[in-house]
Design a protein around this motif. Structure first.
Motif, PDB file in Angstrom:
ATOM      1  N   GLU A  46      -0.887  -0.100 -32.182  1.00  0.00           N
ATOM      2  CA  GLU A  46      -1.781   0.522 -33.140  1.00  0.00           C
ATOM      3  C   GLU A  46      -3.219   0.144 -32.792  1.00  0.00           C
ATOM      4  OE1 GLU A  46      -0.267  -0.957 -36.839  1.00  0.00           O
ATOM      5  OE2 GLU A  46      -1.807  -2.503 -36.968  1.00  0.00           O
ATOM      6  N   ASP A  47      -4.135   1.011 -33.143  1.00  0.00           N
ATOM      7  CA  ASP A  47      -5.535   0.762 -32.872  1.00  0.00           C
ATOM      8  C   ASP A  47      -6.158   0.063 -34.068  1.00  0.00           C
ATOM      9  OD1 ASP A  47      -5.332   1.962 -30.487  1.00  0.00           O
ATOM     10  OD2 ASP A  47      -6.345   3.815 -31.046  1.00  0.00           O
ATOM     11  N   ARG A  48      -6.993  -0.901 -33.785  1.00  0.00           N
ATOM     12  CA  ARG A  48      -7.760  -1.503 -34.883  1.00  0.00           C
ATOM     13  C   ARG A  48      -9.222  -1.532 -34.460  1.00  0.00           C
ATOM     14  NH1 ARG A  48      -3.890  -6.698 -35.946  1.00  0.00           N
ATOM     15  NH2 ARG A  48      -1.962  -5.493 -36.040  1.00  0.00           N
ATOM     16  N   GLU A  49     -10.054  -1.254 -35.417  1.00  0.00           N
ATOM     17  CA  GLU A  49     -11.479  -1.231 -35.155  1.00  0.00           C
ATOM     18  C   GLU A  49     -11.976  -2.676 -35.069  1.00  0.00           C
ATOM     19  OE1 GLU A  49     -14.595   1.332 -34.288  1.00  0.00           O
ATOM     20  OE2 GLU A  49     -12.512   1.845 -34.738  1.00  0.00           O
ATOM     21  N   ARG A  50     -12.598  -3.007 -33.952  1.00  0.00           N
ATOM     22  CA  ARG A  50     -13.071  -4.371 -33.744  1.00  0.00           C
ATOM     23  C   ARG A  50     -14.509  -4.358 -33.246  1.00  0.00           C
ATOM     24  NH1 ARG A  50      -8.914  -8.156 -35.016  1.00  0.00           N
ATOM     25  NH2 ARG A  50      -8.463  -6.842 -36.796  1.00  0.00           N
ATOM     26  N   PRO A  51     -15.275  -5.396 -33.617  1.00  0.00           N
ATOM     27  CA  PRO A  51     -16.633  -5.475 -33.072  1.00  0.00           C
ATOM     28  C   PRO A  51     -16.572  -5.833 -31.593  1.00  0.00           C
ATOM     29  CG  PRO A  51     -16.151  -7.401 -34.418  1.00  0.00           C
ATOM     30  CD  PRO A  51     -14.969  -6.483 -34.552  1.00  0.00           C
ATOM     31  N   GLY A  52     -17.499  -5.331 -30.845  1.00  0.00           N
ATOM     32  CA  GLY A  52     -17.598  -5.644 -29.427  1.00  0.00           C
ATOM     33  C   GLY A  52     -19.043  -5.438 -29.021  1.00  0.00           C
ATOM     34  N   ALA A  53     -19.302  -5.441 -27.730  1.00  0.00           N
ATOM     35  CA  ALA A  53     -20.679  -5.218 -27.298  1.00  0.00           C
ATOM     36  C   ALA A  53     -20.687  -4.638 -25.900  1.00  0.00           C
ATOM     37  CB  ALA A  53     -21.469  -6.522 -27.331  1.00  0.00           C
ATOM     38  N   TYR A  54     -21.599  -3.707 -25.703  1.00  0.00           N
ATOM     39  CA  TYR A  54     -21.818  -3.196 -24.351  1.00  0.00           C
ATOM     40  C   TYR A  54     -22.697  -4.179 -23.602  1.00  0.00           C
ATOM     41  CZ  TYR A  54     -20.068   1.525 -25.297  1.00  0.00           C
ATOM     42  OH  TYR A  54     -19.292   2.598 -25.581  1.00  0.00           O
ATOM     43  N   HIS A  55     -22.234  -4.568 -22.424  1.00  0.00           N
ATOM     44  CA  HIS A  55     -23.036  -5.425 -21.559  1.00  0.00           C
ATOM     45  C   HIS A  55     -23.423  -4.588 -20.352  1.00  0.00           C
ATOM     46  CE1 HIS A  55     -20.526  -8.114 -23.957  1.00  0.00           C
ATOM     47  NE2 HIS A  55     -21.400  -9.081 -23.734  1.00  0.00           N
ATOM     48  N   ARG A  56     -24.725  -4.514 -20.082  1.00  0.00           N
ATOM     49  CA  ARG A  56     -25.196  -3.740 -18.920  1.00  0.00           C
ATOM     50  C   ARG A  56     -25.316  -4.683 -17.730  1.00  0.00           C
ATOM     51  NH1 ARG A  56     -27.475   1.267 -18.178  1.00  0.00           N
ATOM     52  NH2 ARG A  56     -29.089   1.456 -16.571  1.00  0.00           N
ATOM     53  N   LEU A  57     -24.536  -4.388 -16.700  1.00  0.00           N
ATOM     54  CA  LEU A  57     -24.472  -5.285 -15.548  1.00  0.00           C
ATOM     55  C   LEU A  57     -24.979  -4.581 -14.286  1.00  0.00           C
ATOM     56  CD1 LEU A  57     -20.900  -6.873 -15.921  1.00  0.00           C
ATOM     57  CD2 LEU A  57     -23.022  -7.433 -17.143  1.00  0.00           C
ATOM     58  N   ALA A  58     -25.594  -5.376 -13.412  1.00  0.00           N
ATOM     59  CA  ALA A  58     -26.093  -4.846 -12.136  1.00  0.00           C
ATOM     60  C   ALA A  58     -25.110  -5.180 -11.022  1.00  0.00           C
ATOM     61  CB  ALA A  58     -27.472  -5.426 -11.839  1.00  0.00           C
ATOM     62  N   PHE A  59     -24.575  -4.129 -10.380  1.00  0.00           N
ATOM     63  CA  PHE A  59     -23.813  -4.316  -9.136  1.00  0.00           C
ATOM     64  C   PHE A  59     -24.784  -4.052  -7.985  1.00  0.00           C
ATOM     65  CE2 PHE A  59     -19.095  -4.390  -9.995  1.00  0.00           C
ATOM     66  CZ  PHE A  59     -19.209  -4.583 -11.363  1.00  0.00           C
ATOM     67  N   HIS A  60     -24.549  -4.726  -6.860  1.00  0.00           N
ATOM     68  CA  HIS A  60     -25.535  -4.646  -5.774  1.00  0.00           C
ATOM     69  C   HIS A  60     -24.999  -3.839  -4.613  1.00  0.00           C
ATOM     70  CE1 HIS A  60     -27.323  -7.660  -8.268  1.00  0.00           C
ATOM     71  NE2 HIS A  60     -26.282  -8.464  -8.094  1.00  0.00           N
ATOM     72  N   ARG A  61     -25.813  -2.873  -4.188  1.00  0.00           N
ATOM     73  CA  ARG A  61     -25.355  -2.051  -3.070  1.00  0.00           C
ATOM     74  C   ARG A  61     -25.336  -2.876  -1.782  1.00  0.00           C
ATOM     75  NH1 ARG A  61     -27.652   3.868  -2.770  1.00  0.00           N
ATOM     76  NH2 ARG A  61     -25.985   3.828  -1.232  1.00  0.00           N
ATOM     77  N   VAL A  62     -24.449  -2.471  -0.922  1.00  0.00           N
ATOM     78  CA  VAL A  62     -24.225  -3.216   0.319  1.00  0.00           C
ATOM     79  C   VAL A  62     -24.354  -2.245   1.472  1.00  0.00           C
ATOM     80  CG1 VAL A  62     -22.471  -4.452   1.632  1.00  0.00           C
ATOM     81  CG2 VAL A  62     -22.693  -4.853  -0.816  1.00  0.00           C
ATOM     82  N   ASP A  63     -25.050  -2.624   2.521  1.00  0.00           N
ATOM     83  CA  ASP A  63     -25.216  -1.683   3.649  1.00  0.00           C
ATOM     84  C   ASP A  63     -24.018  -1.773   4.589  1.00  0.00           C
ATOM     85  OD1 ASP A  63     -25.471  -3.925   5.216  1.00  0.00           O
ATOM     86  OD2 ASP A  63     -27.675  -3.828   5.256  1.00  0.00           O
ATOM     87  N   ASP A  64     -24.066  -0.970   5.634  1.00  0.00           N
ATOM     88  CA  ASP A  64     -22.920  -0.879   6.534  1.00  0.00           C
ATOM     89  C   ASP A  64     -22.592  -2.224   7.172  1.00  0.00           C
ATOM     90  OD1 ASP A  64     -22.778   1.710   5.903  1.00  0.00           O
ATOM     91  OD2 ASP A  64     -23.816   2.449   7.693  1.00  0.00           O
ATOM     92  N   ALA A  65     -23.611  -3.024   7.297  1.00  0.00           N
ATOM     93  CA  ALA A  65     -23.376  -4.326   7.921  1.00  0.00           C
ATOM     94  C   ALA A  65     -22.807  -5.335   6.931  1.00  0.00           C
ATOM     95  CB  ALA A  65     -24.700  -4.852   8.493  1.00  0.00           C
TER      96      ALA A  65
END
Length: 876
Positions: free
Chosen positions: A224-243
Motif C-alpha cells: 500500500e502507498d503511504r504519503e511520507r515527507p521526503g526531499a528532492y536533493h539536486r546532485l551534480a554528476f561529472h562528465r568524463v571524457d574519452d580518456a
RNA sequence: GGGCGAUUAGCUCAGUUGGCCAGAGCGCUGCCUUUACAUGGCAGAUGUCGGGGGUUCGAGUCCCUCAUCGCCCACCA
C-alpha cells in the motif's frame, strides 16, 4: 378456541426478546437443523466458501455486516430445498498469530534449532542480574514455535466460536476448519507440489520487495502507498571524457534517495529529450564516489519530472527494477536485508579509489535514515549538493502490515505463475473473471483492472515461521553448499511435512546439512497461498473425494471488495491450475460500513463501533435487521437508529403473533378462507412471496426484507384492526366468517414467519415454537401459489377497506378524539367496482371504525377521484 | 493519470425495463392510555431528485459534460 389445539399452542403472557439467542443457539446445536446432508446429490447442494476470519477474540462490525448478509442467503437456500454446505473456518495461519505467540510466550523462532520435545516457554518477565525487571525471550525450533502458536489459538478459538454464534449464523459448526490444521497444511502442500510438478511454481533469484522490520519478502498484492515527507536533493554528476578524465561539465539530477548514490548504475533520460540527447552513450562519474556510470535513454524517464534525468540505483523503487532489467544493468546493492547499508565495502567502490572507500566506510552499517543524513553531509562537503534539499510529500510503498518503507533486495524466492509475466495466461485469468457471476455486477471491473495491472508473478515464499512450510529440501553438494537446483520432494502420503524437522525420502537426519546430504527449505508459504485453497480445504479435496464431488465447484463466494485482488483472484488461479474450472459459480461482494462522517470504519482510524454491545442492547435480530437492510455491495453508514427499528420489528412480531394466536388463528386451512377481505389479504401476500422469492434468487436479500416488512406493517395496522372483531367469534360454534378470519390470520402469520426467518432467525423461531412443529429454519420457503391459496381475487377489497379506515382515522385525528370514538356516517363515493369492493368488507370496516351508517354511492364518472366523507357522532 | 461507484426530504436509504400529483423509515409537530404491543397507535408538514446541456410526447431513470465524496489501480526519480 378448539380444545385440541389449545394444548398445542402455548403463547406466553408477555413475550419478550430477552434470552432468545442463548436458548435457540443451544436448541439448534442439539437438533442439528443446519447440518449438511451428506447424501444430497450435487444439484441439490448449495455450497458456500465462507471467508475464514482471522482469530482475534473480538468481532468487528464489518464482519457482522457481511456474514449476516450471506447467512440470510444461506437460510433462504436451505428453506428453498437446498442442502446447504456452509462451513466456517478460522484463519489462524500467519503473521498475526505469530506476533501474538511471541509476545504471549516470550519466544522467537530460530528454524535452525532442532525440535525439543520438552521445551517450555520462559516466564515472560523476570528479574535480571541488575535486579531490574526484564522482558525475556527465548529461541526455539520452528516445530516448537508452531506448537505454541497452535496452543494459543486453540484456546482463543473456543472463545471466538462463542462470539460468532451470537450473530446467529446457520453454519454447520461440525465443518469448522483451521488454515493451520494438519488438513489445511497438507492441502496447501499438496497443491504446491502439483504446481511445482506442472511448472506453475518456480524459484528465482530476483529483486524483491522487502520489509526490513519483519525481514520477509512481500507480494505485489500486499502493498500500500503511504504519503511520507521526503526531499528532492539536486546532485551534480561529472562528465568524463574519452580518456576517462573528469571534464568539469556537470549533469544535474534530482533524487529523494541520495543515500543510494553508492548503488547508482546509470543515469537515464527520455530518448526524445533534446537536452540530454548529446549525453546518451557517454559516461559520467558519480559525485563523492567517482564511480563511472553510463547515460542511457529509456521512455519511462519523464522529461518534466525533476531535472528530466534520473539516477538508476539497485534498487530505489520499482522503476529502477524495470530499468535495470530492460537496460541490462549490473546489480550494485548496498542495502542489506536488515535495512542497513552493507558493512563490507563493495568492489565497485573499492575500484573507484581510496576516497570512495573512505566515504563508503562512513555510511557502512547505518540505517537508511542515518545514511541519508551522512550522505548529504558528504555531498555538501564535496560541493556536489546543489542548493538545499527541497522538502516534498510523496507516496512511498509499504507492506500493508509494516511500519517501515519497503526496500528492494535481491534474493532467491518462490513464485506462482499468475499471468503477470505471461500475456496468454493473463488473458486466461481475465476470461475466468468474465465467466464468474458477480453480485453486484460492476464488481467485475475491479477484478479485470487488477488482472490488467499485474506486473509480476505471485511471490509466495515468506521468511516467517508460523505458516505452511514449503514442503521441499535441497541437495547439498560435495562442498557442503546447498544446491537449489536439486529439489527434493516428499511423498504426498507424508503430508503435511516440516522440512526443518522431517527428512526427505531416502535420507536420514544425520545427513542434514552434510556434504551429499540435504537441507530443508526454511521459508513458509504466504498465507494467501493457503487461503486461496479454502474451497479445496473445506470441500475435502484429496481427503474426502465423495464430499468434494458433492460440493465443488462451490456455489457462492461472499467476501469484501478489498480482497478481490488477493483472495478472490488467487483462488481463481489455484482452481484453474488444479481443476481447470472456476472455484465457484458466483461471488457476492459486500459493501463497507461507513461511520456517520462517511469514512470507512477501520481500526486505524479509531472509529470502530464494537458489535457486542449492540448485540447485547438490541438483540441479535435487531443487528441482523440493520445488516440485511443494506443492498448487496452498497456502502452503508452505520446507523444505530436502524438497529432500533429492527428491535421494534422483532417485538412487533412477538405481539402480533400473540394476538393472532390468542384469537384462535391456528389453522391455516385455505378451504376456510372465504371472506372477500381475507381473500384479498392472501392475494396480496402471494404477491409479496413472489417478489421476495425473485429478490432472493437474484441475491437481493435487502429487497426481500423490504417487501416483507412493508406487508407486515400494513397487515398489523390495517388488516388486523379490520378483522379483530370477526376473529373473536363464538368459540363453541364459530361462524364461517370467523373461521375465515382465523384461517387467514394463521396463513399470514405462518407465511410471514417463514419470510422473516432468514433475517430474524431468533424471534421467528420463538414464535414458530408456540404453535408449529419443528424449526422454522427447516420449514419450506412459502410459494403462495395455487392450489394452496384461494385465487381469482385481487387485493382491491383490502385496498378500499384500508382507504376508508384511513379516512375515518384521519377525521378522528383531526377532531382530536379517540380512535374508539363513534362515527355517525361515512359516505363513500367511487367507481362501481370499488364500491362493490367496499360492500364486501362493509361489516369489518363498520366494526373497526365504530361506524353507525355506511353509505356507498357510485360516482358518475369513473375517472373522478375517490371521495370519503366522514361525519363524527357528536352526541357525546 | 486511469478505473469503478455514489450524489433523491434535516438524517439513513428505496425508486426494477423512461409514464399519471417522487416513496419508506427515523427525526420533527399534533392527537389518542385502544382489551396484541406506550419497547405502542393514529395523523400531519417537509424535496431546485448535485450543477449544466441533450434525446423524447414525456427523464430521478437514457446520452454528454462539470463538480464533490469514496474505493481501487498506476513506473511517485
Amino acid at each position: 378456541m378448539h380444545a385440541d389445539r389449545a394444548e398445542a399452542v402455548q403463547v406466553p403472557g408477555k413475550p419478550n426478546l430477552d434470552g432468545l439467542e442463548t436458548k435457540w443457539d443451544a436448541a439448534w446445536a442439539s437438533s442439528g437443523v443446519y447440518a449438511f446432508d451428506r447424501t444430497a446429490p450435487r444439484e441439490r447442494v448449495f455450497s458456500i466458501d465462507t471467508p475464514p476470519p482471522t482469530v482475534s477474540g473480538s468481532l468487528h462490525m464489518g464482519s457482522v455486516f457481511g456474514y449476516v448478509q450471506t447467512d440470510a442467503v444461506a437460510r433462504y437456500q436451505r428453506m428453498a430445498g437446498k442442502a446447504v454446505f456452509y462451513p466456517m473456518g478460522w484463519d489462524d495461519n500467519g503473521l498475526p498469530t505469530e506476533r501474538r505467540a511471541q509476545n504471549y510466550f516470550g519466544v522467537h523462532c530460530d528454524p535452525s534449532l532442532p525440535y525439543d520435545p520438552d521445551f517450555t516457554p520462559p516466564a515472560t518477565e523476570g528479574i535480571g542480574a541488575d535486579g531490574k525487571k526484564v522482558k525475556r525471550t527465548e529461541a526455539c525450533s520452528r516445530r516448537n514455535f508452531v506448537e505454541l502458536c497452535i496452543e494459543l489459538i486453540t484456546a482463543d478459538e473456543v472463545v471466538f466460536e462463542a462470539t460468532w454464534r451470537r450473530i446467529g449464523l446457520s453454519v454447520d459448526w461440525s465443518l469448522l476448519y483451521q488454515t493451520i490444521s494438519d488438513e489445511a497444511r497438507a492441502t496447501s502442500q499438496r497443491a504446491f507440489l502439483h504446481n511445482l510438478a506442472r511448472g506453475e511454481a518456480y524459484q528465482a533469484e530476483a529483486p524483491t520487495l522487502w520489509d526490513v522490520s519483519f525481514a520477509t519478502a512481500v507480494a505485489q498484492a500486499e502493498l500500500e502507498d503511504r504519503e511520507r515527507p521526503g526531499a528532492y536533493h539536486r546532485l551534480a554528476f561529472h562528465r568524463v571524457d574519452d580518456a576517462g578524465a573528469v571534464t568539469g561539465d556537470d549533469v544535474f539530477i534530482e533524487t529523494t534517495r541520495p543515500e543510494l548514490l553508492a548503488a547508482c548504475v546509470a543515469l537515464v533520460a527520455h530518448p526524445d529529450d533534446e537536452r540530454y540527447a548529446p549525453l546518451f552513450g557517454t559516461t559520467v562519474a558519480t559525485p563523492v564516489f567517482g564511480v563511472r556510470v553510463p547515460v542511457l535513454a529509456h521512455e519511462l524517464a519523464e522529461p518534466d519530472k525533476g531535472s528530466g534525468i534520473a539516477m538508476i540505483c539497485t534498487f530505489g523503487d520499482t522503476t529502477d527494477v524495470t530499468w535495470w532489467r530492460e537496460l541490462e544493468l549490473p546489480t550494485r546493492a548496498i542495502i542489506g536485508r536488515n535495512g542497513r547499508i552493507r558493512t563490507e565495502t563493495p568492489e565497485w567502490i573499492t575500484a573507484a579509489g581510496d576516497d570512495a572507500v573512505t566515504a563508503y566506510e562512513t555510511l557502512a552499517g547505518k540505517t537508511v535514515f542515518s545514511a541519508q543524513e551522512q550522505m548529504v553531509g558528504l555531498l555538501r562537503a564535496s560541493g556536489d549538493l546543489i542548493g538545499e534539499p527541497e522538502p516534498i510529500s510523496h507516496p512511498v510503498k509499504f507492506y500493508e502490515k509494516g511500519d517501515k518503507p519497503l526496500e528492494i533486495v535481491t534474493s532467491r524466492q518462490w513464485y506462482f505463475r499468475n499471468g503477470g509475466r505471461d500475456p496468454e495466461l493473463r488473458e486466461m485469468f481475465a476470461k475466468r473473471g468474465t465467466q464468474l457471476d458477480w453480485v453486484p455486477d460492476h464488481m467485475r471491473h475491479r477484478y479485470q483492472h487488477w488482472v490488467d495491472g499485474l506486473n509480476g508473478d505471485w511471490l509466495v515464499s515468506r521468511q516467517r515461521f508460523f505458516g505452511v512450510p514449503i514442503p521441499i529440501w535441497y541437495g547439498v553438494d560435495a562442498d557442503g553448499e546447498p544446491d537449489h537446483d536439486t529439489v527434493l520432494v516428499p511423498d504426498e502420503s507424508a503430508l503435511p511435512v516440516d522440512p526443518s524437522s522431517d527428512t526427505p525420502p531416502g535420507y536420514d537426519e544425520s545427513q542434514r546439512g552434510a556434504p551429499g546430504g540435504f537441507v530443508g527449505e526454511a521459508d513458509v508459504l504466504d498465507t494467501w497461498a493457503t487461503s486461496s485453497l479454502t474451497p479445496q480445504i473445506a470441500c475435502g479435496w484429496g481427503r474426502d473425494d465423495d464430499l468434494f464431488a458433492r460440493t465443488f465447484p462451490m456455489d457462492l463466494r461472499p467476501q469484501g471488495p478489498e480482497i478481490i485482488r488477493t483472495w478472490l483472484f488467487d483462488t481463481i488461479v489455484r482452481a484453474h491450475f488444479e481443476h481447470g474450472t472456476l472455484p465457484w459459480k458466483r461471488a457476492t461482494i459486500n459493501g463497507w460500513i461507513l461511520d456517520p462522517d462517511r469514512k470507512k470504519m477501520s481500526k486505524s482510524t479509531g472509529n470502530v463501533v464494537t458489535p457486542l454491545a449492540l448485540l447485547e442492547n438490541y438483540g441479535t435480530d435487531a443487528v441482523r435487521y440493520w445488516s440485511t437492510s443494506a443492498r448487496p455491495g452498497t456502502d452503508t453508514a452505520f446507523d444505530e437508529g436502524q438497529i432500533k427499528i429492527g428491535r421494534r420489528l422483532a417485538i412487533k412480531l412477538l405481539n402480533a403473533s400473540r394476538f393472532a394466536l390468542n384469537s384462535g388463528a391456528t389453522d391455516p386451512d385455505p378451504a376456510h378462507i372465504t371472506e372477500a377481505l381475507d381473500r384479498a389479504l392472501v392475494t396480496r401476500l402471494a404477491g409479496v412471496v413472489a417478489t421476495a422469492t425473485a429478490a432472493f434468487d437474484a441475491f437481493d436479500y435487502a429487497r426481500a426484507l423490504e417487501v416483507t416488512e412493508a406487508f407486515f406493517w400494513d397487515f398489523c395496522n390495517d388488516y388486523l384492526e379490520l378483522v379483530k372483531g370477526r376473529a373473536y367469534g363464538d368459540d363453541a360454534e364459530p361462524a364461517d366468517a370467523t373461521l375465515s378470519a382465523r384461517a387467514t390470520l394463521a396463513t399470514a402469520l405462518d407465511t410471514v414467519l417463514r419470510l422473516f426467518a432468514p433475517f430474524l432467525p431468533f424471534v421467528t423461531e420463538e414464535v414458530w415454537s408456540w404453535w408449529r412443529p419443528g424449526s422454522v429454519h427447516a420449514a419450506a420457503w412459502p410459494t403462495g401459489e395455487p392450489p394452496a391459496w384461494p385465487t381469482g381475487t385481487d387485493d382491491t377489497v383490502l385496498a378500499v377497506a384500508a382507504d376508508v379506515l384511513g379516512a375515518i382515522r384521519h377525521a378522528k385525528s383531526d377532531a382530536k378524539v379517540s380512535m374508539k370514538a363513534p362515527v355517525a356516517t361515512v359516505v363513500f363515493t367511487d367507481s362501481a367496482e370499488r364500491g362493490a369492493a367496499l360492500e364486501a368488507a362493509a361489516s369489518d370496516v363498520v366494526d373497526a371504525g365504530v361506524v353507525t351508517t355506511l353509505v356507498v354511492e357510485q360516482s358518475d364518472d369513473d375517472a373522478s377521484p375517490t371521495a370519503i366523507e366522514v361525519t363524527l357522532d357528536q352526541t357525546d
